[in-house]
Write a protein that holds these residues in place. Structure first.
Motif, PDB file in Angstrom:
ATOM      1  N   GLN A 221     -12.532  -2.441   6.373  1.00 28.97           N
ATOM      2  CA  GLN A 221     -13.209  -3.714   5.778  1.00 28.97           C
ATOM      3  C   GLN A 221     -13.868  -4.676   6.753  1.00 28.97           C
ATOM      4  O   GLN A 221     -14.259  -5.552   6.511  1.00 28.97           O
ATOM      5  CB  GLN A 221     -12.159  -4.565   5.163  1.00 28.97           C
ATOM      6  CG  GLN A 221     -10.982  -5.148   6.320  1.00 28.97           C
ATOM      7  CD  GLN A 221      -9.750  -4.205   6.680  1.00 28.97           C
ATOM      8  OE1 GLN A 221      -9.735  -3.061   6.062  1.00 28.97           O
ATOM      9  NE2 GLN A 221      -8.630  -4.670   6.839  1.00 28.97           N
TER      10      GLN A 221
ATOM     11  N   PRO B  71      -6.724   5.808  -2.055  1.00 30.64           N
ATOM     12  CA  PRO B  71      -7.554   4.759  -2.842  1.00 30.64           C
ATOM     13  C   PRO B  71      -8.938   5.081  -3.182  1.00 30.64           C
ATOM     14  O   PRO B  71      -9.918   4.958  -2.552  1.00 30.64           O
ATOM     15  CB  PRO B  71      -7.535   3.726  -1.678  1.00 30.64           C
ATOM     16  CG  PRO B  71      -7.360   4.182  -0.388  1.00 30.64           C
ATOM     17  CD  PRO B  71      -6.432   5.693  -0.782  1.00 30.64           C
TER      18      PRO B  71
ATOM     19  N   ASN C  69      -0.420  -7.423   6.806  1.00 28.52           N
ATOM     20  CA  ASN C  69      -1.589  -7.010   7.281  1.00 28.52           C
ATOM     21  C   ASN C  69      -2.607  -7.192   6.067  1.00 28.52           C
ATOM     22  O   ASN C  69      -2.336  -7.571   4.868  1.00 28.52           O
ATOM     23  CB  ASN C  69      -1.610  -5.880   8.181  1.00 28.52           C
ATOM     24  CG  ASN C  69      -1.253  -4.598   7.152  1.00 28.52           C
ATOM     25  OD1 ASN C  69      -0.442  -4.628   6.306  1.00 28.52           O
ATOM     26  ND2 ASN C  69      -1.650  -3.508   7.239  1.00 28.52           N
TER      27      ASN C  69
ATOM     28  N   GLY D 110     -13.620 -10.566   8.150  1.00 26.07           N
ATOM     29  CA  GLY D 110     -13.117  -9.270   7.503  1.00 26.07           C
ATOM     30  C   GLY D 110     -12.105  -9.521   6.422  1.00 26.07           C
ATOM     31  O   GLY D 110     -11.247 -10.445   6.827  1.00 26.07           O
ATOM     32  N   PRO D 111     -12.111  -9.159   5.471  1.00 26.73           N
ATOM     33  CA  PRO D 111     -13.273  -8.222   5.002  1.00 26.73           C
ATOM     34  C   PRO D 111     -14.629  -8.648   4.898  1.00 26.73           C
ATOM     35  O   PRO D 111     -14.771 -10.051   4.516  1.00 26.73           O
ATOM     36  CB  PRO D 111     -12.971  -7.706   3.286  1.00 26.73           C
ATOM     37  CG  PRO D 111     -11.207  -8.133   3.100  1.00 26.73           C
ATOM     38  CD  PRO D 111     -11.211  -9.200   4.225  1.00 26.73           C
ATOM     39  N   GLY D 112     -15.520  -7.866   5.396  1.00 28.35           N
ATOM     40  CA  GLY D 112     -16.929  -8.430   5.608  1.00 28.35           C
ATOM     41  C   GLY D 112     -17.837  -8.148   4.621  1.00 28.35           C
ATOM     42  O   GLY D 112     -17.708  -7.472   3.573  1.00 28.35           O
TER      43      GLY D 112
ATOM     44  N   GLN E 202       0.689  -1.087  -0.057  1.00 29.86           N
ATOM     45  CA  GLN E 202      -0.106   0.031  -0.062  1.00 29.86           C
ATOM     46  C   GLN E 202       1.056   1.308  -0.040  1.00 29.86           C
ATOM     47  O   GLN E 202       2.094   1.359  -0.064  1.00 29.86           O
ATOM     48  CB  GLN E 202      -0.809   0.053   1.186  1.00 29.86           C
ATOM     49  CG  GLN E 202      -2.025  -1.118   1.062  1.00 29.86           C
ATOM     50  CD  GLN E 202      -3.020  -1.016   2.435  1.00 29.86           C
ATOM     51  OE1 GLN E 202      -3.676  -0.075   2.202  1.00 29.86           O
ATOM     52  NE2 GLN E 202      -3.226  -1.888   2.865  1.00 29.86           N
TER      53      GLN E 202
ATOM     54  N   PRO F 268     -14.372  -1.783   1.557  1.00 32.19           N
ATOM     55  CA  PRO F 268     -13.322  -2.661   1.187  1.00 32.19           C
ATOM     56  C   PRO F 268     -12.047  -2.535   1.895  1.00 32.19           C
ATOM     57  O   PRO F 268     -11.957  -1.311   2.296  1.00 32.19           O
ATOM     58  CB  PRO F 268     -13.402  -2.572  -0.262  1.00 32.19           C
ATOM     59  CG  PRO F 268     -13.830  -1.140  -0.702  1.00 32.19           C
ATOM     60  CD  PRO F 268     -14.600  -0.738   0.510  1.00 32.19           C
ATOM     61  N   ALA F 269     -11.294  -3.504   1.793  1.00 31.30           N
ATOM     62  CA  ALA F 269      -9.869  -3.307   2.428  1.00 31.30           C
ATOM     63  C   ALA F 269      -9.115  -2.225   1.726  1.00 31.30           C
ATOM     64  O   ALA F 269      -9.430  -2.160   0.394  1.00 31.30           O
ATOM     65  CB  ALA F 269      -9.259  -4.567   2.541  1.00 31.30           C
ATOM     66  N   GLY F 270      -8.171  -1.449   2.152  1.00 31.87           N
ATOM     67  CA  GLY F 270      -7.650  -0.474   1.471  1.00 31.87           C
ATOM     68  C   GLY F 270      -7.556   0.826   1.947  1.00 31.87           C
ATOM     69  O   GLY F 270      -6.744   1.789   1.465  1.00 31.87           O
TER      70      GLY F 270
ATOM     71  N   GLN G 144      -3.988   5.010   4.035  1.00 35.45           N
ATOM     72  CA  GLN G 144      -3.647   3.816   3.675  1.00 35.45           C
ATOM     73  C   GLN G 144      -2.965   2.882   4.601  1.00 35.45           C
ATOM     74  O   GLN G 144      -2.731   3.646   5.643  1.00 35.45           O
ATOM     75  CB  GLN G 144      -2.766   3.791   2.305  1.00 35.45           C
ATOM     76  CG  GLN G 144      -3.681   4.266   1.157  1.00 35.45           C
ATOM     77  CD  GLN G 144      -2.790   4.198  -0.212  1.00 35.45           C
ATOM     78  OE1 GLN G 144      -2.530   2.914  -0.695  1.00 35.45           O
ATOM     79  NE2 GLN G 144      -2.427   5.157  -0.856  1.00 35.45           N
ATOM     80  N   GLY G 145      -2.744   1.644   4.585  1.00 30.76           N
ATOM     81  CA  GLY G 145      -1.985   0.928   5.432  1.00 30.76           C
ATOM     82  C   GLY G 145      -2.540   0.120   6.437  1.00 30.76           C
ATOM     83  O   GLY G 145      -1.879  -0.481   7.366  1.00 30.76           O
ATOM     84  N   GLY G 146      -3.987   0.308   6.618  1.00 31.49           N
ATOM     85  CA  GLY G 146      -4.912  -0.554   7.657  1.00 31.49           C
ATOM     86  C   GLY G 146      -4.316   0.203   9.122  1.00 31.49           C
ATOM     87  O   GLY G 146      -3.858   1.104   9.387  1.00 31.49           O
TER      88      GLY G 146
ATOM     89  N   ALA H 228      -5.942   2.655  -8.288  1.00 35.26           N
ATOM     90  CA  ALA H 228      -5.185   3.283  -7.004  1.00 35.26           C
ATOM     91  C   ALA H 228      -5.366   2.515  -5.889  1.00 35.26           C
ATOM     92  O   ALA H 228      -6.621   1.866  -5.569  1.00 35.26           O
ATOM     93  CB  ALA H 228      -5.663   4.718  -6.950  1.00 35.26           C
TER      94      ALA H 228
END
Lengths: 370, 370
Positions: B203, B248, A245, B17-19, A80, B208-210, B80-82, A209
């Protein structure tokens, strides 16, 4: 195939990024939003720990290896943070605590962003800068005096904003080459095994992206620091197969579909390059035929196949051009805010017929306004 | 609405998750893949510098402010990066070079990941750990001795893996509270103005994840370091309105659609909580009715409304349960790999009828196997 309603006409997308993606990929992506066929779940709700997603990452890595012809001593990562995060991760990994300066080329807007991030971490030598000449060309070989002591050389293969592209590999083979290929990644073949680390965010040629591909040679990471946070540590990411992650599952899936398209519908990077070259030639020839009206920014030898930047005689005329283009169904043609003018980005997903439409429009516009 | 082919039945998604995301949101997302109606371009190819996307970020920020009831001294960021990146950004910003220890609660798997990242940056005091009791409960008030000198207190409102949730705010009002709300963000109302920084990856409940949402109080950042790379610097991100570098775009757009759904279809966080409470009550009551067969992991007072974790009498029986559930069209029910067992995640996007289906299945499975 799910067709669009008849009353909606989509614009042709010449955006500098996020850029156009292939129609056939978009149709598969569209289906996956409700359910990925082989899973029965929305792509937005599939666990990154599922066997299916492990298969997606493995196939994507394999597709990229195969398209680029990478040997087994390269790792392929999906991270990411964009190229911006790589501007930091590279010197965090390779420059912290080093005595000799890393060598950076300042060839345009984006390499200009990378250099200060490197300077936070260690000594940097600016090997060449095109700033005084308004970033209208790249260095010639005899302007570059590479040092054998540098921990690495960093440059960008394509400057997105200015439309400059290296059509050769530069640097010494005994100093690691690090290359930002964000805007020409998987757009054509290359001597990729001459690079130690290549990074590219997805949103030009290969996806949406939110994900960045890093190709890194195993031995480059010998001696890398062991005290970095895991998400900034290439070796931790390698160990975790890019799932240190939760990764951007959706964006990675889209890239997978694009690599399948590149392989199966286009026929690989040589074939992609022929198409990209045809698109760029068509547009540059149109500019050269009308150089009384349109002025290409880049010196001929360094013209980018990805981003064609040009100007008209005044900002007012450029505004009229952009408004008329938008009216004719072409979007994303405004130059980057740092330089203005016009920029047509011809990424992999943009069709030849879109460039034909643009060229016809440009000829008509010139005929009306000159 | 684009309906699925009749021969495909989508699974009910109980993934940690992602859920699951709401069907009505997925339908809008699906349309946007080919063209966002008001733009005429694929959401995957729209520039993050477009006026349209600036409007998306502004509306999303406003929706989150309004849903959470945030005052104007909070910033809302999309990074980003969770949560993993936040594990590092928080101590980089607030703990580097500090004399007094930040206080961390170790209540499960995810807070266990956050603590070592903080320890890289400065002194950490582990205020309480549930590790010895297998993370089956959260601390009581009389087990917590907060220090007035701590730069901040860090805890997680909901432990996703173990299914533990704080149903109260803890800590001192004169020490900044930092909370990982990744798995219960926007799932119900809360006293959000008692927190200095809240972070949540998308997520679970919202997208969504990201992408990760960060809500941060302005004054928390007084005295933050000025030498961090921009992408790790909250103030640089605030200044850039979350567009420090390419964000994102797609994931942010999906969150916008989810917040509109929360507001317009659900009716806000109180209404969302009533639905989530009904789902959790239904499942916990089913567990309690069959406690000879299903054993809830969490102590009753700390049961999570988001993640309902339980076990059966043997791993073999659990495997049979998961296989039968998959056959009945329910996916994502395996417990986290660190603890095993069963986990049903009941995020915002999961419907009451999905929980009814699960409860019926559980009763039948018990009737057949006990």
């Amino acid at each position: 195939m799910i067709s669009s309603p008849a009353n909606r006409r989509n614009s042709l997308n010449f955006s500098g990024g996020p850029g156009a993606l292939p129609e056939s990929v978009l149709q598969q992506v569209q289906e996956s939003i409700i359910a990925v066929p082989e899973v029965g779940l929305s792509i937005l709700g599939i666990s990154h720990r599922s066997d299916w997603f492990a298969g997606v990452v493995a196939e994507l890595e394999s597709n990229i290896r195969s398209l680029m012809g990478l040997s087994s001593n390269y790792h392929v990562l999906f991270l990411q943070g964009g190229a911006t995060q790589q501007f930091s991760m590279v010197p965090m990994t390779l420059l912290r605590g080093k005595e000799y300066a890393a060598e950076y080329l300042h060839t345009g807007y984006w390499t200009g962003k990378a250099i200060p991030e490197a300077q936070r971490e260690g000594p940097v030598r600016m090997l060449w800068s095109g700033e005084d000449m308004g970033f209208t060309r790249l260095p010639k070989d005899d302007e570059l005096d590479f040092s054998v002591d540098a921990p690495y050389l960093h440059y960008a293969s394509n400057e997105t904003v200015e439309g400059l592209q290296f059509h050769r590999v530069i640097g010494r083979d005994d100093v690691p080459r690090i290359c930002d290929m964000s805007s020409d990644f998987l757009a054509g073949p290359g001597e990729f095994d001459r690079f130690s680390l290549i990074y590219a965010h997805a949103q030009k040629n290969i996806g949406p992206a939110g994900v960045t591909v890093v190709v890194v040679k195993d031995e480059l990471l010998d001696g890398a620091p062991t005290d970095l946070p895991g998400f900034l540590d290439y070796r931790a990411q390698i160990k975790a197969h890019s799932i240190f992650n939760t990764p951007p599952v959706f964006a990675i899936y889209v890239i997978l579909l694009v690599t399948r398209w590149l392989r199966d519908e286009i026929g690989g990077l040589d074939a992609m390059d022929r198409i990209n070259t045809a698109k760029a030639d068509m547009l540059y020839q149109a500019l050269d035929r009308s150089c009384d009206f349109y002025q290409a920014r880049a010196h001929r030898s360094d013209r980018s196949k990805m981003n064609v930047a040009f100007t008209l005689s005044s900002p007012e005329l450029e505004s009229q051009f952009l408004a008329a283009a938008a009216h004719a169904g072409m979007s994303g043609l405004a130059g980057h805010r740092s330089v203005g003018g016009i920029r047509a980005s011809l990424y992999n997903g943009l069709t030849i017929s879109a460039v034909e439409t643009l060229v016809s429009f440009m000829e008509e516009f010139r005929a009306r306004r000159r």
